[in-house]
Design a protein around this motif. Structure first.
Motif, short mmCIF file in Angstrom:
data_model
loop_
_atom_site.label_atom_id
_atom_site.label_comp_id
_atom_site.label_asym_id
_atom_site.label_seq_id
_atom_site.Cartn_x
_atom_site.Cartn_y
_atom_site.Cartn_z
N GLU A 261 0.83 -1.20 0.00
CA GLU A 261 0.00 0.00 0.00
C GLU A 261 0.87 1.26 0.00
OE1 GLU A 261 -3.96 1.21 2.45
OE2 GLU A 261 -2.24 0.63 3.64
N ALA A 262 1.91 1.25 0.82
CA ALA A 262 2.80 2.41 0.90
C ALA A 262 3.53 2.63 -0.44
CB ALA A 262 3.82 2.20 2.02
N PHE A 263 3.97 1.55 -1.07
CA PHE A 263 4.68 1.69 -2.35
C PHE A 263 3.74 2.25 -3.42
CE2 PHE A 263 7.14 -2.28 -0.77
CZ PHE A 263 7.90 -1.49 0.08
N LYS A 264 2.49 1.81 -3.36
CA LYS A 264 1.50 2.31 -4.34
C LYS A 264 1.28 3.80 -4.12
CE LYS A 264 -1.55 1.46 -7.64
NZ LYS A 264 -1.65 2.83 -8.05
N LYS A 265 1.12 4.17 -2.85
CA LYS A 265 0.89 5.59 -2.53
C LYS A 265 2.09 6.44 -2.95
CE LYS A 265 -2.49 5.68 1.18
NZ LYS A 265 -2.54 5.14 2.55
N ALA A 266 3.28 5.87 -2.83
CA ALA A 266 4.49 6.61 -3.21
C ALA A 266 4.59 6.78 -4.72
CB ALA A 266 5.72 5.88 -2.69
N GLY A 267 3.82 5.96 -5.48
CA GLY A 267 3.81 6.17 -6.93
C GLY A 267 4.06 4.93 -7.78
N ALA A 268 4.28 3.76 -7.14
CA ALA A 268 4.49 2.56 -7.96
C ALA A 268 3.21 2.26 -8.75
CB ALA A 268 4.85 1.38 -7.07
N ASP A 269 3.39 1.82 -9.99
CA ASP A 269 2.23 1.60 -10.87
C ASP A 269 1.90 0.13 -11.07
OD1 ASP A 269 1.93 4.45 -12.29
OD2 ASP A 269 4.07 4.00 -12.07
N ARG A 270 2.95 -0.68 -11.09
CA ARG A 270 2.75 -2.08 -11.49
C ARG A 270 3.59 -2.97 -10.57
NH1 ARG A 270 4.57 -0.30 -17.49
NH2 ARG A 270 2.86 1.14 -17.88
N PHE A 271 3.24 -4.26 -10.56
CA PHE A 271 4.00 -5.19 -9.71
C PHE A 271 4.05 -6.56 -10.39
CE2 PHE A 271 5.63 -7.51 -6.26
CZ PHE A 271 6.05 -6.62 -5.27
N LEU A 272 5.25 -7.08 -10.51
CA LEU A 272 5.41 -8.43 -11.08
C LEU A 272 5.69 -9.42 -9.96
CD1 LEU A 272 7.94 -7.67 -14.00
CD2 LEU A 272 5.45 -7.89 -14.16
N LEU A 273 4.84 -10.41 -9.85
CA LEU A 273 5.06 -11.47 -8.87
C LEU A 273 4.56 -12.77 -9.50
CD1 LEU A 273 5.93 -11.92 -5.80
CD2 LEU A 273 3.48 -12.07 -5.36
N ARG A 274 5.47 -13.48 -10.13
CA ARG A 274 5.03 -14.72 -10.78
C ARG A 274 4.49 -15.68 -9.73
NH1 ARG A 274 9.92 -16.50 -14.81
NH2 ARG A 274 9.79 -14.77 -16.28
N HIS A 275 3.47 -16.45 -10.10
CA HIS A 275 3.02 -17.46 -9.15
C HIS A 275 3.93 -18.69 -9.22
CE1 HIS A 275 0.79 -18.49 -12.85
NE2 HIS A 275 0.80 -19.72 -12.40
N GLU A 276 4.75 -18.76 -10.24
CA GLU A 276 5.78 -19.80 -10.48
C GLU A 276 5.18 -21.16 -10.85
OE1 GLU A 276 8.46 -18.23 -10.70
OE2 GLU A 276 8.69 -16.79 -9.09
N THR A 277 4.27 -21.68 -10.04
CA THR A 277 3.47 -22.84 -10.40
C THR A 277 2.19 -22.76 -9.59
OG1 THR A 277 3.14 -25.23 -10.22
CG2 THR A 277 4.77 -24.27 -8.72
N ALA A 278 1.08 -23.11 -10.23
CA ALA A 278 -0.21 -23.01 -9.53
C ALA A 278 -0.54 -24.30 -8.78
CB ALA A 278 -1.32 -22.68 -10.52
N ASN A 279 0.37 -25.26 -8.82
CA ASN A 279 0.13 -26.50 -8.09
C ASN A 279 0.73 -26.36 -6.68
OD1 ASN A 279 1.25 -29.35 -7.21
ND2 ASN A 279 -0.55 -29.66 -8.50
N GLU A 280 -0.14 -26.37 -5.70
CA GLU A 280 0.28 -26.06 -4.33
C GLU A 280 1.41 -26.96 -3.84
OE1 GLU A 280 -3.07 -25.72 -1.79
OE2 GLU A 280 -1.85 -25.24 -0.03
N LYS A 281 1.28 -28.27 -4.13
CA LYS A 281 2.29 -29.22 -3.65
C LYS A 281 3.64 -28.94 -4.30
CE LYS A 281 2.02 -34.04 -2.90
NZ LYS A 281 1.42 -35.27 -3.43
N GLN A 282 3.61 -28.73 -5.61
CA GLN A 282 4.86 -28.45 -6.33
C GLN A 282 5.44 -27.11 -5.86
OE1 GLN A 282 4.71 -27.33 -10.54
NE2 GLN A 282 6.37 -28.76 -10.97
#
Ligand code: SAM
Ligand code: SF4
Length: 344
Positions: free
Chosen positions: A147-168
């Motif tokens: 929230e603070a980074f957004k307020k400071a002006g960040a527009d986008r965020f990359l966070l890959r889920h890497e794999t959607a299989n919980e066990k893996q």
């Protein structure tokens, strides 16, 4: 198969069974057709622009231990560095003067950059360099920090889920949980970031079912960006005896993702460009529309070693990239380049 493809092309959606059938039975001719349709769809939405992002890797310290990544905490062979505020502002300033307006700030999960320190850097950058977009790629943080980074002006965020299989996911990310990853992605969306998810191709023990889970996960999350790259083995990680992910598979999943999420910004990733010298051309011919060029200072670039021999084209080599794009009939675009729903 014909019916499934018709549905994919017309509705940009497939259910679990249809996706499974497609992935398990696809042949070369069908793959070619899917890529062609993905390329056409991208052109219909984003025209002939390829969006260039200037990537600054500002710290390789990391508190996490992802099994595949050379920057993992337990890798003692890494020469760790972090850039201070002045170095970050200087690097971005130079690229700004060159004309770039879209910046990605990436790092390991480095707690040195607290909520206040990083907010101050983002705020300064946005104040000094008018009209830029800042994308963060710094891993998991608390809601308050995002929230603070957004307020400071960040527009986008990359966070890959890497794999959607919980066990893996949990096998490959010791001490981390898939639930927390999803929490982060939802927080980022709710805060109004343009959000990027994505997955690695060729992780150990990946079944076609897991790839279907990845695609269904993206369809449900509806991220604005999707990063898809092949795993590249790093010898100083626990995965050292495994093999690299396939570039062919990567292009195929890029194309399917374009068809499932027509408006997504889809980078032709550094990893695919590392394994295939024609990665850029082949990625665009599979529906990709974004390229990241590196702006990290020369002395630290080599230290940001997720894997060996990383392909790091410099932002200052734009001419060469632009020429390759022109040969394909595309234009290198270095403006902000928002997701299409953001630009109207
Ligand atoms: N630490 C942040 C994070 O994990 O989100 C950002 C930096 S991290 C190095 C960026 C991406 O690099 C990860 O999402 C992961 O998919 C990718 N990556 C890490 N190691 C890799 C490898 N050996 N091969 C291919 N991609 C890799
Ligand atoms: Fe750290 Fe990101 Fe590498 Fe995981 S992928 S070890 S979080 S830098």
């Amino acid at each position: 198969m014909r019916e499934i493809l018709k549905k994919l092309y017309e509705t940009n959606n497939l259910d679990l069974n249809e996706l499974t059938f497609l992935i398990e039975n696809v042949d070369e001719a069908t793959i070619t057709d899917i890529k062609e349709k993905a390329k056409e769809l991208n052109q219909k939405i984003y025209g002939n622009k390829i969006y260039i992002r200037a990537l600054l890797e500002f710290s390789n310290y990391c508190r996490k231990n992802c099994m595949y990544c050379g920057l993992r905490k337990d890798n003692e062979n890494v020469d760790r560095f972090r850039l201070d505020k002045n170095q970050i502002v200087d690097s971005i300033g130079k690229a700004y003067d060159f004309g770039y307006r879209s910046f990605v700030m990436q790092s390991g999960e480095d707690e040195y950059y607290t909520k206040d320190i990083l907010s101050d850097i983002i705020f300064t950058l946005k104040e000094k360099f008018e009209g830029i977009a800042i994308t963060l790629s710094i891993g998991e943080r608390k809601f308050e920090e995002y929230e603070a980074f957004k307020k400071a002006g960040a527009d986008r965020f990359l966070l890959r889920h890497e794999t959607a299989n919980e066990k893996q996911y949990e096998k490959l990310h010791p001490g981390m949980s898939f639930e927390e990853r999803v929490r982060c992605l939802h927080d980022l969306k709710s805060l109004g970031y343009q959000v990027g998810a994505g997955f690695l191709v060729g992780l150990p023990k990946t079944s076609s079912q897991i790839m279907v889970e990845n695609l269904r996960f993206l369809k449900e999350l509806q991220p604005h960006m999707v990063g898809i790259g092949p795993l590249i083995i790093h010898n100083d990680t626990p995965l050292k005896n495994f093999s690299n992910g396939s570039v062919e598979d990567t292009f195929f999943y890029l194309a399917i993702t374009r068809l499932l999420l027509p408006k997504a910004m889809l980078p032709v990733t550094t990893a695919v460009n590392t394994l295939d010298k024609n990665g850029l051309e082949r990625g665009i011919h599979s529906g990709g529309n974004v390229l990241m060029l590196n702006l990290s200072p020369q002395e630290v670039k080599q230290k940001y070693e997720l894997y060996k021999n990383r392909e790091t084209k410099s932002v200052y080599d734009l001419d060469k990239v632009a020429e390759r794009l022109e040969n394909l009939g595309y234009e290198a675009y270095i403006g902000r380049g928002d997701h299409i729903d953001w630009s109207i």
